[in-house]
Scaffold this active site. Structure first.
Site, PDB file in Angstrom:
ATOM      1  N   GLU A 112       0.846  -1.192   0.000  1.00 53.37           N
ATOM      2  CA  GLU A 112       0.000   0.000   0.000  1.00 53.37           C
ATOM      3  C   GLU A 112       0.879   1.239   0.000  1.00 53.37           C
ATOM      4  O   GLU A 112       1.971   1.244   0.590  1.00 53.37           O
ATOM      5  CB  GLU A 112      -0.893   0.029   1.241  1.00 53.37           C
ATOM      6  CG  GLU A 112      -1.775  -1.196   1.424  1.00 53.37           C
ATOM      7  CD  GLU A 112      -2.440  -1.213   2.794  1.00 53.37           C
ATOM      8  OE1 GLU A 112      -3.187  -0.266   3.093  1.00 53.37           O
ATOM      9  OE2 GLU A 112      -2.192  -2.160   3.562  1.00 53.37           O
ATOM     10  N   LYS A 114       2.363   4.535   1.251  1.00 53.17           N
ATOM     11  CA  LYS A 114       2.517   5.091   2.598  1.00 53.17           C
ATOM     12  C   LYS A 114       2.213   6.589   2.534  1.00 53.17           C
ATOM     13  O   LYS A 114       3.049   7.385   2.113  1.00 53.17           O
ATOM     14  CB  LYS A 114       3.924   4.842   3.132  1.00 53.17           C
ATOM     15  CG  LYS A 114       4.112   5.261   4.579  1.00 53.17           C
ATOM     16  CD  LYS A 114       5.511   4.896   5.079  1.00 53.17           C
ATOM     17  CE  LYS A 114       5.663   5.252   6.554  1.00 53.17           C
ATOM     18  NZ  LYS A 114       5.509   6.716   6.786  1.00 53.17           N
ATOM     19  N   ASP A 116       1.843  10.305   3.535  1.00 50.71           N
ATOM     20  CA  ASP A 116       2.595  11.148   4.461  1.00 50.71           C
ATOM     21  C   ASP A 116       1.617  12.075   5.187  1.00 50.71           C
ATOM     22  O   ASP A 116       1.396  13.215   4.787  1.00 50.71           O
ATOM     23  CB  ASP A 116       3.637  11.966   3.695  1.00 50.71           C
ATOM     24  CG  ASP A 116       4.651  12.616   4.622  1.00 50.71           C
ATOM     25  OD1 ASP A 116       4.668  12.267   5.825  1.00 50.71           O
ATOM     26  OD2 ASP A 116       5.433  13.461   4.156  1.00 50.71           O
ATOM     27  N   TYR A 225      -6.921   2.259   6.268  1.00 50.38           N
ATOM     28  CA  TYR A 225      -6.054   1.144   5.873  1.00 50.38           C
ATOM     29  C   TYR A 225      -6.113  -0.073   6.811  1.00 50.38           C
ATOM     30  O   TYR A 225      -5.459  -1.082   6.546  1.00 50.38           O
ATOM     31  CB  TYR A 225      -4.602   1.618   5.759  1.00 50.38           C
ATOM     32  CG  TYR A 225      -4.035   2.265   7.009  1.00 50.38           C
ATOM     33  CD1 TYR A 225      -3.643   1.505   8.111  1.00 50.38           C
ATOM     34  CD2 TYR A 225      -3.885   3.644   7.086  1.00 50.38           C
ATOM     35  CE1 TYR A 225      -3.136   2.091   9.247  1.00 50.38           C
ATOM     36  CE2 TYR A 225      -3.369   4.250   8.215  1.00 50.38           C
ATOM     37  CZ  TYR A 225      -2.999   3.469   9.293  1.00 50.38           C
ATOM     38  OH  TYR A 225      -2.496   4.056  10.428  1.00 50.38           O
ATOM     39  N   LYS A 314      10.763   2.807   2.980  1.00 48.76           N
ATOM     40  CA  LYS A 314      10.854   4.252   2.777  1.00 48.76           C
ATOM     41  C   LYS A 314      11.593   4.583   1.487  1.00 48.76           C
ATOM     42  O   LYS A 314      12.596   3.956   1.153  1.00 48.76           O
ATOM     43  CB  LYS A 314      11.575   4.911   3.960  1.00 48.76           C
ATOM     44  CG  LYS A 314      10.889   4.724   5.307  1.00 48.76           C
ATOM     45  CD  LYS A 314       9.544   5.425   5.370  1.00 48.76           C
ATOM     46  CE  LYS A 314       9.687   6.918   5.471  1.00 48.76           C
ATOM     47  NZ  LYS A 314      10.215   7.384   6.764  1.00 48.76           N
ATOM     48  N   CYS A 408      29.465  44.047   2.205  1.00 54.76           N
ATOM     49  CA  CYS A 408      28.113  43.572   2.466  1.00 54.76           C
ATOM     50  C   CYS A 408      27.204  43.915   1.285  1.00 54.76           C
ATOM     51  O   CYS A 408      27.172  45.079   0.853  1.00 54.76           O
ATOM     52  CB  CYS A 408      27.560  44.206   3.749  1.00 54.76           C
ATOM     53  SG  CYS A 408      25.819  43.796   4.076  1.00 54.76           S
ATOM     54  N   CYS A 411      24.430  46.688   2.917  1.00 50.56           N
ATOM     55  CA  CYS A 411      24.803  48.009   3.436  1.00 50.56           C
ATOM     56  C   CYS A 411      26.160  48.497   2.940  1.00 50.56           C
ATOM     57  O   CYS A 411      26.525  49.654   3.161  1.00 50.56           O
ATOM     58  CB  CYS A 411      24.780  48.009   4.961  1.00 50.56           C
ATOM     59  SG  CYS A 411      26.112  47.030   5.713  1.00 50.56           S
ATOM     60  N   CYS A 426      29.130  40.557   8.035  1.00 52.11           N
ATOM     61  CA  CYS A 426      28.971  42.004   8.051  1.00 52.11           C
ATOM     62  C   CYS A 426      28.912  42.417   9.510  1.00 52.11           C
ATOM     63  O   CYS A 426      28.065  41.928  10.261  1.00 52.11           O
ATOM     64  CB  CYS A 426      27.687  42.401   7.323  1.00 52.11           C
ATOM     65  SG  CYS A 426      27.226  44.140   7.570  1.00 52.11           S
ATOM     66  N   CYS A 431      22.907  47.278   9.800  1.00 53.82           N
ATOM     67  CA  CYS A 431      22.619  46.768   8.460  1.00 53.82           C
ATOM     68  C   CYS A 431      21.132  46.393   8.384  1.00 53.82           C
ATOM     69  O   CYS A 431      20.648  45.613   9.205  1.00 53.82           O
ATOM     70  CB  CYS A 431      23.491  45.553   8.163  1.00 53.82           C
ATOM     71  SG  CYS A 431      23.086  44.721   6.613  1.00 53.82           S
TER      72      CYS A 431
END
Length: 670
Positions: A112, A114, A116, A225, A314, A408, A411, A426, A431
Site C-alpha cells: 500500500e 505510505k 505522508d 487502511y 521508505k 556587504c 549596506c 557584516c 545593516c
C-alpha cells in the site's frame, strides 16, 4: 410519508452523494443541488429538533470551540512500523517472516502507498462514528472527534451497518492534498504568518485547532487502511479482503493497493511508485508492506514496538536536475553572509524549488559551483533544498566563476572572517538585513513567540521605518498597524495583544531572543539557570561564563562581546523599561522542575505525536538532561518515536536503553 421517514431518506441520499463526491470523486449532482438537499434537511430538523442525531450530515461541524482534547486509551495499541530503505533489508524482513511461520508456507503481501499524513483511529458503534483519536504514544491519544467529523470523506454513519460488528475500529491517515496545502500557505503568507513546512505538518496543526469550522475549511482528507474488532467472525481471512469490506462500508481506501506474490513483486511495486510519486495529488514517502493472511499475522504477532507482519519501505530523498541561474549573497541576523543559489524552478518532494543554500564560500569552492551550472538538488529530510552535485559534463563556456564579496551586499560595509570561521560576516549592527532578521528571530516561536509577527509583517514594519530594532516592537500602536497592507483591524489588535503577552515570557526566552551569536535555546537556559537576571549575566567575565557546564570558550567570548557593546546595553535597558521579564522568577521552568534527568544523555529519533522534537528536547533539558544528535557509548537513553531510523538500530547494536513515546511521557509526569 412521516417526518421521520422523510429525514431518513434525505440523510441516506446526502450520505450517498458525499460518498460519490469525497470518496469516489464521481459526483452525480451539482453543488447547488447538494446544497438544496442540506438546506431541506436543516429546515426539517429545526422544526423537529427531537429527531436530530449525531450522525446527521447537518451535525458535521460543531458550533462551539473545543477547549481541550482529553486523553483517551486506544481499544487496540497503535504500534509504529519498522522501516527499511533498501532491497537487502526488505529481503531480511521476508526471511524473518518465513522463519516465524514455516519456510515451506507461501507468503503473499499487500503493498500500500505510505501516505505522508497523521495516523488516527476511528471508533464506530452500531454503524455510527463515536470517537476519533490521534495516535499519541500508541497506547493513548488525544480525542479530536469534533475535528474528525468535519472531514467529509469520513462517514458519520457507514453503509450496510447491519453487516458490521456492533463495535469496531478503523485506522487511517489524515492528509492534505498538494493543492490544499499550497492554498493554505498562500493565505498564511498574505497574512504575514509563518508557513507550514510540508503538508503533513499542516494536517497535524489543523487537527489540533479549537474551532471545527476552521478545520472544515482546510479540506482535510483521509485514507483508511486497517480494521479491528473483538468480533472475530466479522474479520475477513485476508487483509486485502478487509480493505474491500471497508470500501463496501463507505470508507475511503486507497485504490492503489496491490496483492503481491512474494518479494520480487513487492520490490517491483516499490520501484514503480517511487517513480510515479510526483504524479499523485497527495504526498507519499514510501510503501507499507503487510502479510496478507490474517492467521499468519496472528501467528507472527508483535514486538513491544512493531508488528512483525508489516514493514514500511521508505523512499530515498528526492533529487531533481536543474540549473543555477544566479548566486546571491544573503545576510543573516548575526551578519553571516551566505551564498544562495537561484534555480530554474523544479518540482521536488511536493513543492516547487527555486532556491537552495550553498552554506558558505568554502563549500562553493569544494564543490566547484559556478553560475550557469547544471546541478542535482535534493530536499534534505524532504524539507530543505540543497545542491548535491554539479554536473560538470554539462558545463559550457557560458558559466561564470563565483566572486566572493568583500563588501556587504546590503549596506556596503566591509566583510570580515573572524578567527578560523568559514563564514564571512557584516559587522555593521545597523545593516537593514540584520535588523530584519534580528526582529524575526526575536519574535520567533522559541524566542518571544509573538504570534502574527512573521516575515511578511516584519518586512512591512522595517520598510515603513516603524521598527529599527527590537525595542521598537513594544512602541507599536494599533493605529500604526491598521495602515499596513493586509492588516485588518482585528489582526492589528491580535498582534498588539501578542506583543503585550510576550512580556511575560520566561527569562531564558529573552536571553535566546537577544540573538547572541552561538547562544541557542539550550545555552540560554543554562545561562538563565546560573545567572538569575539579565543584570547579573551582563556583568560576568569570560572566565565565569566558561565555568557554566555546557558553555564553551567561543560561546563565553560571544556573550561578553555582546554585552560590551554600548548599543546592546541601551537596548536591554529599554526592554527592561517596557516591562519584559529580565529575571528568573519562581515560574522559570529551569528552576522549578525536578532534575530527574540530571547527568543523563538522551537521543531522540523518529516522529512524536504528543509533542514536537524541540518540545521533547526542552522537557529533557528542563529536567537536567542533555540531548545529543548521535548515539554512542555515552548515550543513556534513546527515545524512539514513529518511523525511528538508523539511530534506533545503532542503539540496539550498542545495547543502549530504548524507550517509546509512552514511556517517555510517563517519565516526564513522574
Amino acid at each position: 410519508m412521516s417526518v421521520k421517514k422523510q429525514i431518513v431518506q434525505l440523510r441516506n441520499k446526502i450520505r450517498q452523494h458525499d460518498y460519490e463526491y469525497y470518496v469516489l470523486a464521481q459526483p452525480t449532482i451539482t453543488d447547488y443541488e447538494y446544497d438544496q438537499l442540506i438546506k431541506e434537511l436543516e429546515t426539517i430538523e429545526r422544526k423537529h429538533p427531537e429527531l436530530i442525531t449525531s450522525d446527521s450530515p447537518t451535525q458535521r461541524v460543531s458550533g462551539q470551540p473545543t477547549k481541550e482534547f482529553p486523553t483517551v486509551r486506544h481499544l487496540y495499541p497503535m504500534l509504529s512500523l519498522a522501516n527499511t530503505y533498501n532491497e537487502e533489508e526488505f529481503r531480511e524482513f521476508d526471511q524473518r517472516v518465513r522463519n516465524g511461520l514455516s519456510k515451506d508456507i507461501a507468503v503473499d503481501y499487500v503493498s500500500e502507498l505510505k501516505i505522508d499524513g497523521v495516523a488516527v483511529s476511528l471508533v464506530y458503534e452500531n454503524g455510527r462514528l463515536v470517537r476519533g483519536v490521534t495516535r499519541g504514544d500508541g497506547m493513548q491519544g488525544d480525542e479530536i472527534t469534533n475535528n474528525i467529523r468535519t472531514i467529509h470523506s469520513i462517514p458519520l454513519h457507514i453503509f450496510h451497518s447491519e453487516d458490521a460488528p456492533t463495535q469496531f475500529e478503523v485506522r487511517g491517515e489524515i492528509f492534505l492534498s498538494k493543492e490544499k496545502f499550497r492554498s493554505i500557505n498562500s493565505n498564511k503568507e498574505q497574512a504575514g504568518e509563518n508557513l507550514f513546512a510540508n503538508p503533513r505538518n499542516a494536517a497535524a496543526g489543523t487537527l489540533k485547532l479549537q474551532d471545527a469550522r476552521v478545520v472544515e475549511k482546510r479540506g482535510l482528507d483521509i485514507f483508511i487502511y486497517q480494521f479491528y474488532t473483538d468480533d472475530v467472525s466479522a474479520i475477513q481471512s485476508s487483509h486485502s479482503e478487509n480493505l474491500k469490506m471497508l470500501q463496501r462500508f463507505g470508507f475511503k481506501v486507497n485504490t492503489h493497493f496491490s496483492l503481491c506474490n512474494g518479494v520480487d513483486e513487492v520490490l517491483n511495486y516499490v520501484k514503480e511508485w517511487e517513480k510515479k510519486r510526483n504524479d499523485l495529488e497527495y504526498e507519499i514517502d514510501g510503501v507499507v508492506v503487510k502479510v496478507n493472511d490474517i492467521n499468519q499475522q496472528r501467528a507472527l504477532g508483535t514486538t513491544a514496538k512493531n508488528p512483525r507482519w508489516a514493514i514500511a519501505f521508505k523512499f530515498k530523498a528526492q533529487q531533481a536536475e536543474t540549473r543555477i541561474i544566479k548566486i546571491n549573497w544573503q545576510v543573516g541576523r548575526t551578519g553571516t553572509v551566505t551564498p544562495v543559489a537561484d534555480l530554474e524552478p523544479v518540482f521536488i518532494a511536493g513543492t516547487t524549488v527555486s532556491r537552495a543554500t550553498l552554506h558558505n564560500p568554502d563549500e562553493v569552492k569544494r564543490k566547484d559551483i559556478r553560475e550557469g551550472d547544471y546541478v542535482f538538488v535534493e530536499k534534505g529530510g524532504d524539507i530543505i533544498p540543497k545542491v548535491i552535485k554539479v554536473l560538470k559534463e554539462k558545463r559550457d563556456n557560458t558559466v561564470k566563476d563565483i566572486c566572493i564579496p568583500d563588501q556587504c551586499p546590503v549596506c556596503g560595509s566591509e566583510l570580515q572572517r573572524l578567527g578560523d570561521e568559514v563564514a564571512i560576516r557584516c559587522t555593521n549592527m545597523s545593516c537593514p538585513a540584520q535588523v530584519l532578521r534580528r526582529i524575526e528571530h526575536f519574535a520567533s516561536r522559541d524566542a518571544m513567540d509573538i504570534e502574527g509577527l512573521g516575515t511578511a509583517i516584519v518586512e512591512l514594519l522595517v520598510n515603513k521605518n516603524l521598527v529599527e530594532d527590537i525595542t521598537d516592537i513594544y512602541r507599536l500602536k494599533k493605529e500604526n498597524l491598521v495602515e499596513l497592507e493586509r492588516m485588518a483591524d482585528k489582526s492589528a489588535q491580535n498582534l498588539i495583544d501578542a506583543i503585550e503577552a510576550s512580556k511575560k515570557q520566561p527569562f531564558y526566552r529573552l536571553v535566546f531572543a537577544l540573538g547572541i551569536p552561538y547562544i541557542g535555546v539550550n545555552a540560554a537556559k543554562l545561562l538563565a539557570k546560573h545567572f538569575n537576571s539579565l543584570d547579573s549575566l551582563k556583568n560576568q567575565d569570560t572566565s565565569a561564563l566558561e565555568h557554566v557546564e555546557g558553555i564553551g570558550p567561543k560561546m563565553a567570548r560571544s556573550v561578553t562581546d555582546f554585552f560590551n557593546q554600548e548599543r546592546n546595553l541601551q537596548i536591554i535597558d529599554q526592554l527592561e523599561k517596557f516591562g519584559l521579564n529580565v529575571t528568573a522568577g519562581q515560574d522559570e521552568p529551569t528552576r522549578t522542575i525536578s532534575q530527574t534527568f540530571d547527568g543523563k544523555t538522551f537521543v531522540l529519533t523518529g516522529s512524536m505525536e504528543s509533542m514536537t522534537r524541540s518540545k521533547a528536547k526542552e522537557a529533557i533539558e528542563e529536567r537536567g538532561g542533555k540531548v545529543s544528535g548521535s548515539v554512542s557509548g555515552n548515550t543513556d537513553y534513546v527515545v524512539a518515536g514513529e518511523n525511528a531510523g538508523s539511530k534506533f538500530s545503532r542503539a540496539q547494536e550498542l545495547g543502549v536503553t530504548i524507550i517509546n513515546e509512552g514511556q517517555f511521557l510517563q517519565w516526564l509526569k513522574s
